[in-house]
Design an enzyme around this catalytic site. Structure first.
Site, PDB file in Angstrom:
ATOM      1  N   HIS A 491      32.740 -27.130 -31.020  1.00 34.32           N
ATOM      2  CA  HIS A 491      32.671 -26.559 -32.441  1.00 34.32           C
ATOM      3  C   HIS A 491      31.392 -26.307 -32.882  1.00 34.32           C
ATOM      4  O   HIS A 491      31.718 -25.091 -33.470  1.00 34.32           O
ATOM      5  CB  HIS A 491      32.606 -28.234 -33.230  1.00 34.32           C
ATOM      6  N   GLU A 492      30.127 -26.784 -32.499  1.00 35.07           N
ATOM      7  CA  GLU A 492      29.180 -26.192 -33.069  1.00 35.07           C
ATOM      8  C   GLU A 492      28.715 -24.739 -32.483  1.00 35.07           C
ATOM      9  O   GLU A 492      28.197 -23.901 -32.973  1.00 35.07           O
ATOM     10  CB  GLU A 492      27.793 -27.039 -32.701  1.00 35.07           C
ATOM     11  N   HIS A 495      30.333 -22.021 -34.372  1.00 33.90           N
ATOM     12  CA  HIS A 495      29.326 -21.779 -35.590  1.00 33.90           C
ATOM     13  C   HIS A 495      28.325 -20.568 -34.926  1.00 33.90           C
ATOM     14  O   HIS A 495      28.113 -19.541 -35.531  1.00 33.90           O
ATOM     15  CB  HIS A 495      28.724 -22.945 -36.289  1.00 33.90           C
ATOM     16  N   HIS A 498      29.559 -17.279 -34.193  1.00 36.12           N
ATOM     17  CA  HIS A 498      29.949 -16.528 -35.742  1.00 36.12           C
ATOM     18  C   HIS A 498      28.541 -15.766 -36.042  1.00 36.12           C
ATOM     19  O   HIS A 498      28.362 -14.706 -36.666  1.00 36.12           O
ATOM     20  CB  HIS A 498      30.172 -17.538 -36.753  1.00 36.12           C
TER      21      HIS A 498
HETATM   22 ZN   LIG Z   1      31.022 -27.360 -38.510  1.00 36.40          ZN
END
Ligand SMILES: [Zn+2]
Length: 704
Positions: A491-492, A495, A498
């Site tokens: 998940h991290e 980011h 991104h």
């Molecule tokens: Zn998050």
């Protein structure tokens, strides 16, 4: 307006301060070997002063406004402030000291005043307005990203109240100050109320089922307060974790009742008066700026756009979630030894839900964390899982740079390479810092930060950080994870991608600079690769024997994902709907008596069809810190809004062949790379070929 602050700012920053000049390390990585605690504050204050001077020069430029001398100049301004503040706000949560905390207390009001001074500068606003008028009249041709920048800038001015009369601006300032102080007051009352609500158990028999560790913790908590016995302390949400293991129904009932009564018990810790005033003042604030209510004000600047869109999404999910929760309640009621319910036909009391749920989970999905952990070794999960997926999708490769120091010895620095075509030389793309272990100086949770943002205008290449809180094993032992930590790592890193794959011109549009209801979307999408058979097979390998994780365990893990979604979706949606209900009121509609708070809440839940007593809201109004104590007011819906996009994208991958370089390239170019340089929903639609649909999320959560 902030002359008092200017006198405390040094006119010149000591050239020996490591922030005084841009870092000469690769990718502009801050020189952590040289940076000390005392460097941050003077650098940030000098940065504010420099930024203010730069903005002043733009505002008073005698030349007519152009894209270059106004928009681009604003984007170029504030670089000293940017590099010092980013380094500081990265370090504050991840490796804090009392000194760094003090700096924050001093700086917070100065940052607010600094931002205000720019957003309320009428001369600056006039120049930006001139450009917008020229573009509208067809006299100025703008690139799409510049047009979007201009539009967002005007919105920011407008939402700060620049178009109001001086008298209304004063009112707005007073409202802002009062709202900030009420939010702080809500937080203080909540904390005191949580302490007050702790449940003291004096007979150890009443703790049956609780682990030895948890008991020791409860014992220590009681001792710390000079009490005799065991103190069960409150977590922020309604449904306390201890409820899953406490065998005594009466103890469970005490915990549940104490949790749900928080903030509504009268006296000093009662939050009802504060939350009513907050709801009313936020509505006043929104109306002053031309919005019907606070929720409309928030939605207008998010991808949702309108409260109608938020209501429609929540409204479509709610009945399905509650139906599913009722089905789960039926299953729980069949568990042997289930106490006869206090909830009439539903048969399961809220206090008993977790305990019964745990029994079903053990029976159906006999998964043991301790048995799984040897198959989830951190190094393998990172290299053969997270990095490998990014390689197969986006052509990225990672090389550890032990020569580059992080801000703490645990931080590992990786250089990220972008291989354009097979056989072509790799191109350095940026740096990825992994700060994965827990420590006393780090706050809880997991998050991503940026130390340098990508932008063509400034030539910045991204430097991003992931923080997790994995317990560090003794020296020489491997770091073995639980499945939740694996998902969090993916998940991290979503980011991080991104930020790393951003390909924009303006720094303010870089990477994760997107609305709150969009920012969780790429990170949620990246979680899918932890389940992808090819990736899973490659990282889920026994750390000593090298054997793959047994296939039937993987099947069980997959099957267990849907169980419990009725409960978790319902408690989440109930909270999100409460948030909207309070913030979709006009000032006149906000109840005036504290006695109306709980009836208002009950009526709102009933109207939305989520008044299912077995599954109370994740937060009740009186202890909903996200919306009354902090920055998520009218925005708690964001998590599930992002998940709608996420689930639809997972389906897009599935329809197009899953884990392929071609799909990764499309996701990268159409979505990740675009950052905040256009309407994020336009990026989504460009990728998906249509607007987002909700069905994939309903299917994923077992709600169809
Ligand atoms: Zn998050």
């Amino acid at each position: 307006m902030t002359s008092t602050h200017e006198t405390t700012a040094p006119a010149e920053l000591d050239p020996a301060n490591p922030f005084a000049a841009p870092s000469t390390l690769p990718y502009g990585l801050p020189d952590f070997a040289a940076i000390r605690e005392e460097h941050y504050e003077p650098a940030i204050l000098a940065g504010m002063a420099a930024h203010r001077a730069e903005v002043e020069a733009i505002a008073t430029n005698p030349e007519p406004a152009t894209v270059e001398n106004t928009l681009e100049a604003l984007e170029r301004a504030g670089q000293l402030l940017g590099r010092a503040a980013r380094a500081y706000y990265n370090q504050l949560p991840s490796d804090s000291t009392p000194g760094l905390e003090d700096v924050q207390e001093r700086l917070a009001p100065q940052f607010a005043a600094h931002q205000d001074a720019i957003n309320m500068d009428a001369r600056l606003h006039a120049r930006v307005r001139t450009l917008a008028d020229a573009a509208e009249a067809g006299d100025l041709d703008l690139e799409p990203d510049t047009a979007y920048l201009l539009e967002k800038l005007l919105t920011r001015f407008q939402r700060s109240g620049i178009e109001l009369s001086p008298q209304d601006q004063d009112t707005l300032r007073d409202l802002n100050a009062r709202i900030t102080s009420l939010e702080a007051s809500f937080g203080r009352k909540l904390l005191a109320g949580a302490n007050e609500a702790s449940v003291l158990v004096t007979d150890e028999a009443d703790l049956a089922g609780l682990s030895a560790d948890a008991r020791a913790g409860a014992r220590a908590a009681a001792e710390a307060r000079g009490q005799d016995g065991w103190l069960l302390e409150m977590q922020l949400f309604t449904h306390q974790n201890v409820l899953a293991s406490l065998e005594n129904p009466a103890t469970r009932e005490r915990v549940q009742a104490a949790s749900m009564a928080r903030g509504a018990t009268g006296g000093e810790t009662d939050t009802r008066e504060v939350l009513l005033e907050l709801a009313r003042l936020r509505a006043d604030h929104a109306q002053l700026l031309g919005y019907e209510h606070h929720a409309a004000y928030i939605a207008a600047d998010a991808t949702a756009g309108t409260t109608a869109a938020v209501n429609e999404m929540l409204g479509r999910l709610a009945p399905a979630a509650v139906a599913n929760a009722r089905r789960e309640a039926g299953e729980l009621a069949k568990v042997s030894g289930a106490p006869s319910g206090s909830d009439g036909a539903d048969g399961v009391a809220a206090a008993d839900w977790s305990y019964l749920n745990e029994a079903v989970r053990k029976e159906r999905f006999n998964l043991d964390d301790a048995a799984l952990r040897p198959y989830l070794e951190l190094g393998r999960v990172l290299h053969d899982g997270v990095f490998q997926a990014a390689g197969l999708l986006f052509g990225l490769s990672f090389t550890e740079r032990a020569d580059l120091p992080g801000y703490h010895p645990d931080v590992r620095v990786f250089e990220v390479f972008d291989s354009v075509e097979p056989g072509e030389p790799d191109t350095g793309l940026g740096l990825f810092l992994a700060d994965l272990y827990t420590r006393e100086s780090k706050r809880g949770g997991a998050w991503m930060d940026s130390l340098v943002v990508q932008s063509d205008l400034l030539g910045g290449k991204p430097v991003v950080v992931n923080n997790l809180n994995i317990v560090k094993p003794p020296a020489g032992e491997p770091t073995l994870l639980v499945w939740d930590e694996v998902t969090t790592l993916f998940h991290e890193f979503g980011h991080a991608l991104h930020g790393l794959l951003s390909d924009v011109r303006y720094p303010s549009q870089s990477g994760t600079s997107v609305p709150r209801d969009f920012v969780e979307y790429p990170s949620q999408v990246n979680e899918m690769w932890s389940w992808e058979p090819r990736i899973l097979k490659s990282f889920a390998v026994h750390h000593t024997t090298g054997e793959p994780m047994p296939a039937e365990w993987v099947d069980t893990m997959l099957a267990s994902r849907v169980w419990g979604e009725g409960f978790s979706t319902t408690e989440y949606l109930a909270a999100a709907l409460l948030d909207q209900a309070w913030h979709q009121l006009t000032p006149e509609q906000v109840p005036t008596s504290v006695d109306d708070v709980l009836p208002f809440e009950a009526a709102a839940l009933a109207a939305a069809g989520v008044d299912f007593a077995s599954v109370p809201p994740r937060y009740r109004s009186t202890y909903f810190n996200h919306i009354f104590g902090g920055g998520y007011s009218a925005g708690y819906y964001s998590y599930i809004w992002s998940e709608v996009l996420d689930a639809d994208t997972v389906q897009w991958y599935a329809e197009n062949g899953g884990l392929t370089r071609e799909n990764g390239e499309a996701f990268r170019r159409k979505l990740l790379a675009r950052g905040g340089s256009q309407d994020p929903l336009a990026s989504f639609e460009d990728l998906r070929g249509r607007a987002a649909e909700i069905t994939p999320l309903l299917e994923r959560r077992g709600l169809v």
